[in-house]
Design a protein around this motif. Structure first.
Motif, PDB file in Angstrom:
ATOM      1  N   ASN A   9       0.702  -1.168   0.112  1.00 18.34           N
ATOM      2  CA  ASN A   9       0.505  -0.107   0.002  1.00 18.34           C
ATOM      3  C   ASN A   9       1.491   1.253  -0.095  1.00 18.34           C
ATOM      4  O   ASN A   9       0.607   2.641   0.819  1.00 18.34           O
ATOM      5  N   MET A  10       2.119   1.621  -0.520  1.00 19.01           N
ATOM      6  CA  MET A  10       3.252   2.353  -0.517  1.00 19.01           C
ATOM      7  C   MET A  10       4.005   2.339  -2.090  1.00 19.01           C
ATOM      8  O   MET A  10       4.625   1.504  -2.043  1.00 19.01           O
ATOM      9  N   ARG A  11       3.791   3.007  -2.109  1.00 15.17           N
ATOM     10  CA  ARG A  11       4.429   3.732  -3.462  1.00 15.17           C
ATOM     11  C   ARG A  11       6.307   4.636  -3.254  1.00 15.17           C
ATOM     12  O   ARG A  11       5.082   6.033  -2.440  1.00 15.17           O
ATOM     13  N   GLY A  12       7.266   4.692  -2.838  1.00 13.85           N
ATOM     14  CA  GLY A  12       7.940   6.133  -2.920  1.00 13.85           C
ATOM     15  C   GLY A  12       8.575   6.319  -4.561  1.00 13.85           C
ATOM     16  O   GLY A  12       9.812   4.886  -5.079  1.00 13.85           O
ATOM     17  N   ASN A  30      -5.014   7.979  -0.046  1.00 13.65           N
ATOM     18  CA  ASN A  30      -6.515   7.494   0.987  1.00 13.65           C
ATOM     19  C   ASN A  30      -6.322   6.389   1.766  1.00 13.65           C
ATOM     20  O   ASN A  30      -6.451   4.673   1.532  1.00 13.65           O
ATOM     21  N   PRO A  31      -5.728   6.281   2.813  1.00 12.34           N
ATOM     22  CA  PRO A  31      -5.671   5.643   4.084  1.00 12.34           C
ATOM     23  C   PRO A  31      -7.073   4.199   3.822  1.00 12.34           C
ATOM     24  O   PRO A  31      -6.754   3.819   4.672  1.00 12.34           O
ATOM     25  N   TYR A  32      -8.192   5.046   3.661  1.00 13.35           N
ATOM     26  CA  TYR A  32      -9.242   4.286   3.838  1.00 13.35           C
ATOM     27  C   TYR A  32      -9.547   2.738   2.985  1.00 13.35           C
ATOM     28  O   TYR A  32     -10.883   2.788   2.573  1.00 13.35           O
ATOM     29  N   GLN A  33      -8.728   3.026   1.979  1.00 15.03           N
ATOM     30  CA  GLN A  33      -8.557   2.156   0.826  1.00 15.03           C
ATOM     31  C   GLN A  33      -7.749   1.224   0.721  1.00 15.03           C
ATOM     32  O   GLN A  33      -6.271   1.710   0.266  1.00 15.03           O
ATOM     33  N   GLN A 230     -10.584  21.159  -0.233  1.00 14.90           N
ATOM     34  CA  GLN A 230     -10.310  21.179  -0.262  1.00 14.90           C
ATOM     35  C   GLN A 230      -9.941  20.221   1.524  1.00 14.90           C
ATOM     36  O   GLN A 230      -9.065  19.420   1.867  1.00 14.90           O
ATOM     37  N   ARG A 231     -11.393  19.319   1.634  1.00 11.27           N
ATOM     38  CA  ARG A 231     -11.401  18.219   2.776  1.00 11.27           C
ATOM     39  C   ARG A 231     -10.915  17.599   2.458  1.00 11.27           C
ATOM     40  O   ARG A 231     -10.441  16.927   1.507  1.00 11.27           O
ATOM     41  N   ASN A 232     -10.472  16.659   3.559  1.00  9.03           N
ATOM     42  CA  ASN A 232      -9.730  15.232   3.874  1.00  9.03           C
ATOM     43  C   ASN A 232     -10.463  14.387   3.094  1.00  9.03           C
ATOM     44  O   ASN A 232     -11.220  14.189   3.049  1.00  9.03           O
ATOM     45  N   TYR A 233     -10.029  13.005   2.801  1.00 15.15           N
ATOM     46  CA  TYR A 233     -10.451  11.987   2.094  1.00 15.15           C
ATOM     47  C   TYR A 233     -11.654  11.071   3.616  1.00 15.15           C
ATOM     48  O   TYR A 233     -12.981  10.917   3.247  1.00 15.15           O
ATOM     49  N   ILE A 274     -12.733   9.459  -4.111  1.00 15.27           N
ATOM     50  CA  ILE A 274     -12.570   9.093  -2.309  1.00 15.27           C
ATOM     51  C   ILE A 274     -13.063   8.085  -1.929  1.00 15.27           C
ATOM     52  O   ILE A 274     -12.871   7.293  -1.190  1.00 15.27           O
ATOM     53  N   LYS A 275     -14.806   7.670  -2.456  1.00  6.59           N
ATOM     54  CA  LYS A 275     -15.875   6.686  -1.579  1.00  6.59           C
ATOM     55  C   LYS A 275     -15.025   4.721  -2.468  1.00  6.59           C
ATOM     56  O   LYS A 275     -14.472   4.608  -1.165  1.00  6.59           O
ATOM     57  N   ASN A 276     -14.137   5.171  -3.383  1.00  7.88           N
ATOM     58  CA  ASN A 276     -13.893   3.645  -4.131  1.00  7.88           C
ATOM     59  C   ASN A 276     -12.911   3.789  -5.577  1.00  7.88           C
ATOM     60  O   ASN A 276     -13.931   3.756  -6.787  1.00  7.88           O
ATOM     61  N   GLN A 277     -11.653   4.371  -5.034  1.00  8.05           N
ATOM     62  CA  GLN A 277     -10.817   5.059  -6.075  1.00  8.05           C
ATOM     63  C   GLN A 277     -10.658   3.684  -7.638  1.00  8.05           C
ATOM     64  O   GLN A 277     -10.867   3.577  -8.418  1.00  8.05           O
TER      65      GLN A 277
END
Length: 351
Positions: A9-12, A30-33, A230-233, A274-277
């Motif tokens: 879940n990470m790419r740099g 998006n930490p929720y997905q 502006q708002r976070n996910y 945001i809901k489901n990428q």
């Protein structure tokens, strides 16, 4: 050359390709997905050996396309760039130029995309979408409506280096109205990316969106733009839930009622991403292949960019939404080595 650390879940990505170094990372986006790639860095990576295999595959009469696919589809983008450096060191030749001279058509386009540093690839896609007559708004939406702040900043940097113009100025020149304001806001890359959520603020924003749209004559587009850009996910998820609670219908329905054309498509892309990428990208893949003909440029872009991010989830969403596997869809719409390479990138056998 740039280097990538790829975990599930990470790419740099650290870039130094002729412009100032930057980092393009999906970590924390998006930490929720969940995000599971189908292409990960080869563990026993030997760029010199890979360069030798590719040289042999292109030397003499004929081309061994199978060997090219076998090497490049099983290496991360960063590793492919290391192979290109090794190839030039060993043979004094440009690997991409050699590949282009040996390959053709969509297979050539796919391999060149695979060999291009990711920020440069995105920058070129955006530039080409705005060049010439007309604008391909779908490309602008697909990229800018789904990216993290850091990704957008790195793409902006690459764009400026490659075309000597700010991305924002080209966006302003090629778009108009509400859609232009959405693109400029997203290009600014200043979304709150914390994980702090506030239910009271979510209620207030849901009420503000309702007053800006369905409860008035006309639409206050600026309120939708402000909240969605502006708002976070996590906060936006709460806002969407609250909006559905107080109105009895989804925020997407409000967008469809209040907007049209590119602005509608852009706002919906932000919400759906945001809901489901993964579901958003599954739908984009379907769009690239459905109907008469195939949008090969879109198909290549989606496969090359998502295979190192969340292609496992995209494939699952594709199957659930369209009743066939992504692999079967690709088999039905493509052929030859182009098909085999696409299937390899999404982690599926060619047979």
């Amino acid at each position: 050359m740039y280097q990538r650390n790829n975990q599930n879940n990470m790419r740099g990505v650290v870039i130094s390709t002729g412009y100032k170094s930057g980092t393009m990372s999906h970590s924390g986006y998006n930490p929720y997905q969940q995000r599971t790639p189908t292409v990960v860095p080869a563990s026993s990576f030997n760029p010199r050996a890979d360069a030798e295999v590719l040289r042999k595959a292109m030397k003499g009469f004929g081309t061994d396309e199978k060997a090219i696919i076998n090497v490049l589809s099983k290496r991360s983008n960063a590793q492919r760039l290391q192979i290109a450096v090794e190839f030039k060191t060993l043979y004094g030749k440009d690997l991409i130029k050699d590949l282009k001279s040996e390959l053709s058509g969509n297979f050539e386009n796919l391999v060149v995309a695979m060999m291009t540093p990711l920020p440069e690839f995105y920058a070129k896609e955006l530039h080409d979408a705005m060049s010439g007559l007309g604008t391909d708004e779908d490309v602008l939406i697909e990229v800018l409506c789904t990216m993290s702040n850091n990704e957008i900043r790195v793409i902006r940097q690459a764009y400026h280096s490659m075309y000597h113009k700010p991305l924002e100025s080209d966006l302003k020149g090629d778009t108009a109205g509400t859609f232009k304001r959405l693109m400029v806001s997203l290009c600014n890359a200043c979304r709150d990316e914390s994980t702090i959520v506030n239910p009271q603020s979510a209620q207030a924003d849901a009420q503000a969106l309702l007053r800006a749209g369905e409860l008035r004559f006309g639409t206050d587009e600026s309120t939708f733009n402000m909240v969605l850009c502006q708002r976070n996910y996590g906060q936006l998820q709460l806002i969407f839930q609250e909006y559905a609670r107080i109105t009895g219908h989804d925020i997407e329905q409000a967008i469809k009622n209040e907007f049209s054309g590119d602005a509608e498509d852009g706002f919906l892309a932000v919400i759906r991403s945001i809901k489901n990428q993964a579901a958003f990208f599954a739908k984009q893949l379907n769009k690239s292949m459905k109907g008469l003909g195939t949008n090969d440029r879109q198909l290549i872009r989606l496969v090359v960019t998502r295979c190192e991010v969340d292609m496992v989830e995209v494939k699952r969403e594709y199957q659930a939404k369209f009743g066939e596997s992504l692999a079967d869809a690709i088999k039905g719409d493509t052929s030859g080595h182009y098909k085999k390479c696409l299937l390899a990138l999404i982690g599926e056998p060619a047979s």
